[in-house]
Design an enzyme around this catalytic site. Structure first.
Site, PDB file in Angstrom:
ATOM      1  N   VAL A  65       0.933  -1.200  -0.101  1.00 12.60           N
ATOM      2  CA  VAL A  65      -0.141   0.091  -0.072  1.00 12.60           C
ATOM      3  C   VAL A  65       0.911   1.131   0.053  1.00 12.60           C
ATOM      4  CG1 VAL A  65      -1.904   1.175   1.252  1.00 12.60           C
ATOM      5  CG2 VAL A  65      -1.853  -1.221   1.239  1.00 12.60           C
ATOM      6  N   HIS A  66       0.946   2.007  -1.053  1.00 16.35           N
ATOM      7  CA  HIS A  66       2.117   3.129  -1.332  1.00 16.35           C
ATOM      8  C   HIS A  66       1.311   4.135  -1.311  1.00 16.35           C
ATOM      9  CE1 HIS A  66       6.053   3.918  -2.600  1.00 16.35           C
ATOM     10  NE2 HIS A  66       5.350   5.102  -3.387  1.00 16.35           N
ATOM     11  N   GLU A 107       0.588  12.992  -0.442  1.00 14.69           N
ATOM     12  CA  GLU A 107       1.772  13.499  -0.390  1.00 14.69           C
ATOM     13  C   GLU A 107       2.381  14.026   0.768  1.00 14.69           C
ATOM     14  OE1 GLU A 107       2.965  13.826  -3.745  1.00 14.69           O
ATOM     15  OE2 GLU A 107       4.902  14.364  -3.039  1.00 14.69           O
ATOM     16  N   GLY A 108       3.523  13.935   1.069  1.00 17.66           N
ATOM     17  CA  GLY A 108       3.933  14.331   2.499  1.00 17.66           C
ATOM     18  C   GLY A 108       3.225  13.780   3.754  1.00 17.66           C
ATOM     19  N   ASP A 141       1.460  12.642  10.669  1.00 22.00           N
ATOM     20  CA  ASP A 141       0.832  11.764   9.466  1.00 22.00           C
ATOM     21  C   ASP A 141      -0.824  11.790   9.528  1.00 22.00           C
ATOM     22  OD1 ASP A 141       0.372   9.628   7.916  1.00 22.00           O
ATOM     23  OD2 ASP A 141       1.876   8.459   8.942  1.00 22.00           O
ATOM     24  N   ARG A 143      -2.510  10.277   7.094  1.00 20.78           N
ATOM     25  CA  ARG A 143      -2.858   9.216   5.984  1.00 20.78           C
ATOM     26  C   ARG A 143      -4.119   8.402   6.373  1.00 20.78           C
ATOM     27  NH1 ARG A 143       2.888   7.386   4.095  1.00 20.78           N
ATOM     28  NH2 ARG A 143       3.041   7.206   6.451  1.00 20.78           N
ATOM     29  N   LYS A 169       0.223   1.671   9.304  1.00 19.02           N
ATOM     30  CA  LYS A 169      -0.483   1.298   7.919  1.00 19.02           C
ATOM     31  C   LYS A 169      -1.117   0.033   8.258  1.00 19.02           C
ATOM     32  CE  LYS A 169       1.667   2.317   4.617  1.00 19.02           C
ATOM     33  NZ  LYS A 169       3.051   2.238   3.337  1.00 19.02           N
TER      34      LYS A 169
END
Ligand SMILES: [Zn+2]
Length: 217
Positions: A65-66, A107-108, A141, A143, A169
């Site tokens: 998972v990128h 991004e970032g 973070d 994400r 993640k």
């Protein structure tokens, strides 16, 4: 697409499937499945490689998972290891079968391209990657991985061998119903310009990386 609506726990997918097509790349030929993120509007791609016996990836598949990283992947920035990690992940699924879930809008670590460059500017004054985000009033973070879980579910993959060093993640994928059978370390692209960044990810953000990274490039 598979979207399990049960009476007890109605759930709505984070993504809408849009199209699937075959794309030859310098790493091999992959099926690319495009999705729209229902919450953010971002476009995500599942890059799919058949198992060596020709079967489609299923439970237990190798999965990366990128998170999108323009600077690292398109420009070859040496401040992070995203480009080499993506390359290694694509080579791995080409050889063994599996899926690279490529998430845009990450991004970032979720702060966006401009803010990432602002954080780099602060790092020129000596802040590390985490404190630079915090100094900008931004999360370390932000994400989210619910979209990745739903993309995997749509492919019929509900358990994975995860190509990642990032426990957060893994935690979020599990929270979103994907079983992580194993974490497969992905330590590539370590060099003089990012060893401090990787040290911070290990020592302050819980990433599972070797204690002595220097000289591993
Ligand atoms: Zn990067």
């Amino acid at each position: 697409m598979t979207d399990a609506h049960s009476p007890d726990s109605p759930r709505v997918s984070h993504v809408t499937f849009e199209v699937e097509t075959t794309v030859p790349t310098s790493h091999g030929t992959f099926r690319m499945r495009a999705y729209t993120d229902v919450q953010t509007g971002a476009d995500h791609i599942a890059i799919v490689a058949s198992e060596p016996d020709g079967a489609a990836p299923s439970d237990g598949a190798l999965v990366r998972v990128h998170s999108e990283c323009l600077t690292g992947e398109a420009f070859g920035s040496l401040k992070c290891e995203c480009g080499p990690q993506l390359d290694a992940a694509l080579d791995t699924i080409r050889d063994h079968g599996g899926v690279v879930v490529y998430l845009r809008g990450h991004e970032g670590r979720g702060i966006g391209l401009i803010n990432k460059l602002r954080a780099y500017r602060l790092q020129e004054d000596g802040l590390d990657t985490l404190d630079a985000n915090l100094a900008l009033g931004l999360p370390a973070d932000s994400r989210q991985y619910g979209a990745a879980a739903d993309m995997l579910r749509d492919l019929g993959v509900t358990s994975v061998r995860l190509l990642s060093n990032n426990p957060e993640k893994r935690r979020q994928l599990v929270q979103h119903g994907i079983e992580v059978l194993e974490s497969v370390p992905l330590v590539v692209g370590v060099g003089a310009f990012n060893e401090g960044y990787l040290d911070t990810k290990r020592d302050r953000m819980g990433h599972e990386l070797p204690g002595q990274l220097h000289g591993d490039a």
